[in-house]
Write a protein that holds these residues in place. Structure first.
Motif, PDB file in Angstrom:
ATOM      1  N   SER A   1       0.823  -1.215   0.000  1.00 13.95           N
ATOM      2  CA  SER A   1       0.000   0.000   0.000  1.00 13.95           C
ATOM      3  C   SER A   1       0.856   1.263   0.000  1.00 13.95           C
ATOM      4  O   SER A   1       0.403   2.326  -0.440  1.00 13.95           O
ATOM      5  CB  SER A   1      -0.934   0.014   1.211  1.00 13.95           C
ATOM      6  OG  SER A   1      -0.183   0.060   2.427  1.00 13.95           O
TER       7      SER A   1
ATOM      8  N   ASN B   1      -0.769   7.122   2.737  1.00 13.46           N
ATOM      9  CA  ASN B   1      -0.189   6.096   3.592  1.00 13.46           C
ATOM     10  C   ASN B   1       0.589   6.645   4.780  1.00 13.46           C
ATOM     11  O   ASN B   1       0.964   5.897   5.675  1.00 13.46           O
ATOM     12  CB  ASN B   1       0.757   5.205   2.767  1.00 13.46           C
ATOM     13  CG  ASN B   1       0.011   4.353   1.775  1.00 13.46           C
ATOM     14  OD1 ASN B   1      -0.648   3.403   2.155  1.00 13.46           O
ATOM     15  ND2 ASN B   1       0.091   4.715   0.498  1.00 13.46           N
TER      16      ASN B   1
ATOM     17  N   PRO C   1      -3.352   7.593   8.728  1.00 10.98           N
ATOM     18  CA  PRO C   1      -4.748   7.340   8.354  1.00 10.98           C
ATOM     19  C   PRO C   1      -5.636   8.574   8.447  1.00 10.98           C
ATOM     20  O   PRO C   1      -6.755   8.568   7.965  1.00 10.98           O
ATOM     21  CB  PRO C   1      -5.189   6.276   9.379  1.00 10.98           C
ATOM     22  CG  PRO C   1      -4.261   6.423  10.526  1.00 10.98           C
ATOM     23  CD  PRO C   1      -2.955   6.865   9.931  1.00 10.98           C
TER      24      PRO C   1
ATOM     25  N   SER D   1      -9.756   1.296   0.248  1.00 10.36           N
ATOM     26  CA  SER D   1      -9.753   0.907   1.653  1.00 10.36           C
ATOM     27  C   SER D   1      -8.379   1.181   2.253  1.00 10.36           C
ATOM     28  O   SER D   1      -7.356   0.890   1.633  1.00 10.36           O
ATOM     29  CB  SER D   1     -10.088  -0.578   1.806  1.00 10.36           C
ATOM     30  OG  SER D   1     -11.393  -0.856   1.359  1.00 10.36           O
TER      31      SER D   1
ATOM     32  N   SER E   1      -8.005   0.243   5.664  1.00 13.62           N
ATOM     33  CA  SER E   1      -7.953  -0.809   6.683  1.00 13.62           C
ATOM     34  C   SER E   1      -9.184  -1.682   6.480  1.00 13.62           C
ATOM     35  O   SER E   1      -9.982  -1.447   5.564  1.00 13.62           O
ATOM     36  CB  SER E   1      -7.933  -0.206   8.097  1.00 13.62           C
ATOM     37  OG  SER E   1      -9.176   0.402   8.399  1.00 13.62           O
ATOM     38  N   ASP E   2      -9.353  -2.673   7.339  1.00 20.60           N
ATOM     39  CA  ASP E   2     -10.525  -3.544   7.226  1.00 20.60           C
ATOM     40  C   ASP E   2     -11.820  -2.781   7.439  1.00 20.60           C
ATOM     41  O   ASP E   2     -12.869  -3.176   6.925  1.00 20.60           O
ATOM     42  CB  ASP E   2     -10.429  -4.688   8.240  1.00 20.60           C
ATOM     43  CG  ASP E   2      -9.311  -5.670   7.916  1.00 20.60           C
ATOM     44  OD1 ASP E   2      -8.889  -5.691   6.740  1.00 20.60           O
ATOM     45  OD2 ASP E   2      -8.856  -6.381   8.835  1.00 20.60           O
TER      46      ASP E   2
ATOM     47  N   GLU F   1     -12.028   0.923   7.328  1.00 20.52           N
ATOM     48  CA  GLU F   1     -12.061   2.303   6.867  1.00 20.52           C
ATOM     49  C   GLU F   1     -11.787   2.430   5.369  1.00 20.52           C
ATOM     50  O   GLU F   1     -10.959   1.713   4.815  1.00 20.52           O
ATOM     51  CB  GLU F   1     -11.049   3.150   7.643  1.00 20.52           C
ATOM     52  CG  GLU F   1     -11.361   3.250   9.123  1.00 20.52           C
ATOM     53  CD  GLU F   1     -10.452   4.220   9.843  1.00 20.52           C
ATOM     54  OE1 GLU F   1     -10.941   4.895  10.776  1.00 20.52           O
ATOM     55  OE2 GLU F   1      -9.259   4.303   9.476  1.00 20.52           O
TER      56      GLU F   1
ATOM     57  N   ASN G   1     -15.599   5.015   8.673  1.00 23.56           N
ATOM     58  CA  ASN G   1     -15.389   3.777   9.405  1.00 23.56           C
ATOM     59  C   ASN G   1     -16.687   3.002   9.412  1.00 23.56           C
ATOM     60  O   ASN G   1     -17.661   3.414  10.056  1.00 23.56           O
ATOM     61  CB  ASN G   1     -14.923   4.079  10.834  1.00 23.56           C
ATOM     62  CG  ASN G   1     -14.496   2.814  11.585  1.00 23.56           C
ATOM     63  OD1 ASN G   1     -15.247   1.861  11.695  1.00 23.56           O
ATOM     64  ND2 ASN G   1     -13.263   2.833  12.096  1.00 23.56           N
TER      65      ASN G   1
END
Length: 350
Positions: A59, A77, A80, A293, A295-296, A298, A312
């Motif tokens: 990423s 990156n 966040p 995405s 994160s899982d 966000e 989120n």
């Protein structure tokens, strides 16, 4: 032995290649000047493919390109909650008086249209560009300038991911031999096919479908959208988490639903991914578009073509990100991966 008389160590080429393949493009462009041997490695076609494969999985090698003037490359990156307008691209092929639209991104190359028909393939990492229509000047001439044909575009590849091509179709069925009136200007590329929201020109109910064009077979087929009510049409396609998504606007624009096709090609695999209430944001929102995405839970979303936020899905919270709050109006941004690929691609006009 003095610490300054350290003997030279000759590393095997495969170790050097592996180390270099993990570096960002900016460093590789600098390392080409270190020696003829480094230049030879970095310019090798196999190395370029290896570097791209690793970059796609990291990423930290992904960026957001904003079609403002000048173009802006954003790094999401670093934090966040912080997206930085890290790099400005002063591109000689862009006219600041024209509207800039990004038509797609593949393997680190971005397809841009400046004005109505001036196509450019641009590599934001190397700053190299190519105009695929310059070798076909005859296609730009029209016998009737007052009735110019409108077009839609797509950018993708066949079975070979390094054989990229631009395709162009008349937007309306009356100007082509196809059955579609396209709603989208730019096709969404996934799994070897380009996808546009469209209607069947001979269908009076005006229901929307996904027109899916197989780039290798050069054939169209219908793909069904998720179940929908006529008053709540899907108005956008995209890719998120490696899946095709469809965006639906809620009643009175109070919410936006994002549906994912979890199993590509399977109509029954459409699943509601997130529902975003637009009143969670300070001020009125008229446009939301998921980008990527982080994160899982966000995702980065584009808001009103002027700013970015992070939603989120687990906490159902919305927050503005820092760094790009003062942008003027821009078009739909795209996510690209750092790449050394040449921007020279083929162009097929239908």
């Amino acid at each position: 032995m003095s610490e300054y008389n350290t003997p030279n160590v000759d590393f095997p080429d495969d170790i050097i290649r592996d180390i270099l393949s993990r570096l960002p493009v900016k460093s590789l462009l600098q390392f080409r000047c270190v020696s003829k041997h480094f230049r030879s490695i970095i310019s090798d076609a196999h190395f370029i493919k290896s570097h791209l494969k690793k970059a796609e999985s990291l990423s930290t090698h992904h960026r957001i390109l904003v079609p403002s003037y000048p173009l802006l490359s954003l790094n999401y990156n670093l934090s966040p909650t912080d997206i930085n307008a890290s790099v400005e691209h002063n591109c000689p092929f862009l006219n600041p008086r024209n509207v800039i639209k990004i038509l797609g991104s593949c393997n680190g190359l971005v397809c841009i249209i400046d004005g109505s028909r001036d196509l450019t393939i641009y590599n934001p990492s190397t700053r190299r560009y190519f105009k695929p229509l310059q070798s076909l000047p005859q296609v730009l001439s029209c016998s009737n300038e007052s009735n110019q044909t409108e077009y839609v575009y797509g950018f993708g590849y066949r079975s070979n991911p390094y054989d990229l091509k631009v395709v162009r179709f008349p937007r309306f069925a009356r100007d082509s031999g196809y059955i579609y009136d396209f709603i989208d200007t730019a096709g969404t590329f996934l799994n070897g096919s380009l996808h546009w929201l469209a209607r069947h020109s001979n269908n009076e109910n005006q229901n929307r479908v996904i027109a899916s064009f197989d780039v290798s077979k050069e054939t169209f087929r219908d793909a069904c959208l998720p179940p929908q009510e006529p008053i709540l049409p899907y108005y956008m396609l995209g890719v998120l988490n490696g899946c095709l998504y469809a965006l639906c606007d809620g009643v009175y624009h109070t919410k936006v639903e994002v549906w994912l096709m979890k199993e590509y090609g399977s109509v029954n695999s459409w699943s509601k991914f997130i529902k975003i209430r637009v009143d969670m944001w300070t001020g009125h929102i008229s446009y939301i578009r998921p980008l990527i995405s982080v994160s899982d839970d966000e995702i980065v979303v584009e808001i009103d073509l002027q700013s970015y936020g992070i939603y989120n899905g687990r906490k159902k919270t919305f927050r503005r990100v820092k760094g790009v709050g003062n942008l003027k109006w821009f078009g739909d941004a795209t996510v690209y991966v750092e790449s050394l690929l040449s921007p020279q691609v083929s162009c097929v006009l239908y």
